[in-house]
Design a protein around this motif. Sequence first.
Motif, short mmCIF file in Angstrom:
data_model
loop_
_atom_site.label_atom_id
_atom_site.label_comp_id
_atom_site.label_asym_id
_atom_site.label_seq_id
_atom_site.Cartn_x
_atom_site.Cartn_y
_atom_site.Cartn_z
N PHE A 24 0.81 -1.21 0.00
CA PHE A 24 0.00 0.00 0.00
C PHE A 24 0.85 1.26 0.00
CE2 PHE A 24 -2.15 3.46 2.18
CZ PHE A 24 -3.35 3.54 1.47
N ARG A 25 1.83 1.35 0.89
CA ARG A 25 2.62 2.58 0.98
C ARG A 25 3.40 2.83 -0.30
NH1 ARG A 25 5.15 2.51 7.16
NH2 ARG A 25 3.12 2.57 8.25
N GLN A 26 3.96 1.77 -0.89
CA GLN A 26 4.68 1.94 -2.14
C GLN A 26 3.73 2.40 -3.25
OE1 GLN A 26 6.38 -1.92 -2.82
NE2 GLN A 26 8.16 -1.54 -1.52
N MET A 27 2.59 1.72 -3.37
CA MET A 27 1.64 2.07 -4.42
C MET A 27 1.10 3.48 -4.23
SD MET A 27 0.19 1.00 -7.20
CE MET A 27 0.25 -0.79 -7.23
N PHE A 28 0.80 3.86 -2.99
CA PHE A 28 0.28 5.20 -2.75
C PHE A 28 1.32 6.27 -3.10
CE2 PHE A 28 0.20 8.85 0.17
CZ PHE A 28 -1.00 9.43 -0.22
N ALA A 29 2.55 6.08 -2.63
CA ALA A 29 3.59 7.08 -2.91
C ALA A 29 3.87 7.20 -4.40
CB ALA A 29 4.87 6.72 -2.15
N ASN A 30 3.91 6.06 -5.11
CA ASN A 30 4.23 6.10 -6.53
C ASN A 30 3.07 6.68 -7.34
OD1 ASN A 30 6.71 4.91 -6.01
ND2 ASN A 30 5.92 2.84 -6.28
N CYS A 31 1.82 6.29 -7.03
CA CYS A 31 0.67 6.86 -7.73
C CYS A 31 0.54 8.35 -7.44
CB CYS A 31 -0.61 6.13 -7.33
SG CYS A 31 -0.76 4.46 -7.99
N PHE A 32 0.82 8.75 -6.21
CA PHE A 32 0.77 10.17 -5.87
C PHE A 32 1.81 10.96 -6.66
CE2 PHE A 32 2.15 13.76 -3.19
CZ PHE A 32 0.96 14.45 -3.11
N ALA A 33 3.01 10.39 -6.80
CA ALA A 33 4.05 11.06 -7.58
C ALA A 33 3.67 11.17 -9.05
CB ALA A 33 5.38 10.32 -7.42
N VAL A 34 3.08 10.10 -9.61
CA VAL A 34 2.64 10.14 -11.01
C VAL A 34 1.57 11.20 -11.19
CG1 VAL A 34 1.44 8.84 -12.81
CG2 VAL A 34 3.25 7.74 -11.48
N GLY A 35 0.57 11.21 -10.33
CA GLY A 35 -0.50 12.20 -10.43
C GLY A 35 0.00 13.62 -10.23
N LEU A 36 0.98 13.79 -9.33
CA LEU A 36 1.52 15.12 -9.09
C LEU A 36 2.27 15.64 -10.31
CD1 LEU A 36 1.36 16.97 -6.63
CD2 LEU A 36 3.64 16.22 -5.99
N ILE A 37 3.06 14.77 -10.94
CA ILE A 37 3.76 15.18 -12.17
C ILE A 37 2.75 15.54 -13.26
CG2 ILE A 37 5.27 14.38 -14.03
CD1 ILE A 37 6.73 12.70 -11.95
N MET A 38 1.71 14.71 -13.40
CA MET A 38 0.68 15.01 -14.39
C MET A 38 0.01 16.35 -14.12
SD MET A 38 -1.42 11.43 -14.95
CE MET A 38 -2.67 12.34 -15.86
N GLY A 39 -0.49 16.50 -12.90
CA GLY A 39 -1.27 17.68 -12.57
C GLY A 39 -0.47 18.97 -12.63
N MET A 40 0.73 18.97 -12.04
CA MET A 40 1.51 20.20 -12.00
C MET A 40 2.05 20.56 -13.38
SD MET A 40 1.01 21.05 -8.98
CE MET A 40 2.01 22.53 -9.02
N SER A 41 2.44 19.56 -14.17
CA SER A 41 2.90 19.85 -15.53
C SER A 41 1.77 20.44 -16.37
CB SER A 41 3.44 18.59 -16.20
OG SER A 41 4.52 18.04 -15.46
N PHE A 42 0.59 19.83 -16.26
CA PHE A 42 -0.54 20.33 -17.04
C PHE A 42 -0.99 21.70 -16.55
CE2 PHE A 42 -5.21 20.54 -17.65
CZ PHE A 42 -5.22 20.61 -19.02
N TYR A 43 -0.99 21.92 -15.24
CA TYR A 43 -1.40 23.22 -14.70
C TYR A 43 -0.44 24.32 -15.14
CZ TYR A 43 -3.18 26.69 -11.41
OH TYR A 43 -3.73 27.81 -10.85
N GLY A 44 0.86 24.02 -15.12
CA GLY A 44 1.82 25.00 -15.60
C GLY A 44 1.66 25.31 -17.07
N TRP A 45 1.45 24.25 -17.88
CA TRP A 45 1.25 24.47 -19.32
C TRP A 45 -0.02 25.26 -19.59
CZ3 TRP A 45 -2.77 22.90 -22.48
CH2 TRP A 45 -2.57 23.05 -23.85
#
Length: 329
Positions: A126-147
């Motif tokens: 759980f902790r690995q999956m949560f941290a990795n999915c959170f990192a993927v979503g954060l890269i997606m969201g912040m990159s798209f928001y900046g663009w």
Amino acid sequence: MNAPGGRLYRIARRFLDPVTVEALIAPTVADLQYEVRQADTEGWRRLVVYLRGYGALIRVLVGPCLFGGGPMSRSLVIAVLGLTGAALLVWSETGFRSGPAQVNPFFVMAIVAPIVLRASGIGLHFRQMFANCFAVGLIMGMSFYGWLNLRHPHPSMPLYGHLWRVAFLVACVAFMSAIVAAVASKTPGGGDPIYRRPLFCLAGGYAAFLIVAVGVPVVRSPSAAIHFLNGAFLLGLWFTAVAGVVHLPILLAARRGIKRRRWLALLGAALSPAPMAGLFLFFADGRLWNYWLSSPVMLLQAALPFAAAGAVLGWLLAKQQPKPECVAL
């Protein structure tokens, strides 16, 4: 004419340490050259041998980086998934006019990311999956928001206007990452963690929202179902976020006194006005609510998925009654 794999072997000798070259690269190149000599003269057979040999070389060179389980493996897979999702968001924003359709890559990546993470061996628990999915979503969201802000700048918006938007985005990513991790991760020995079952129940409520929003009360054609699915994804996410804050604490507290599952399901359905009223925060001009209030049938169709999802959430959260044990006489 150079032997197959010879140029790649010389490049590897220049940039890699000799032990790695002699232990991994040299035997793979030798196998490739031997299979090419033994292959028939037909073009397609030689092509298959070349593809298989060079695929083995790529696997030897890149495999430890991608699937070695170390920090480089985790960082590379997360970066690739996050940037791929951001590219899909950019493509959706430029290619579709519908708002819900523009955020569908978030839900696509919510399915694809855990599959890739499990296959890579970096999201088992759980902790690995949560941290990795959170990192993927954060890269997606912040990159798209900046663009998005570079393409459509808002010079009059104060700094706190961006801060609360970013905070809401991060909260949604964290919440959905927790649900995805609860569903997709393995359970370590010793029983389920205390948070796992409520997250499973939220996922069940979200699924019920999608089913009811798309197919009920009128059975829709496939094209109409796809159209409604775009909006259902977004509204279902909103229900899940509000249910985690409102429904979940109330239902968990109420199940101490409510023993029957159907009464807890009715309580979950009765809490459905909470996420519907919260939509005023995002539709301050009242367009959505004016559309819903234009006729009782439209209001009923809008309220039904929220009520059904709340009922399913309450039903799933109810405590299981222990079965009576048979006593041998």
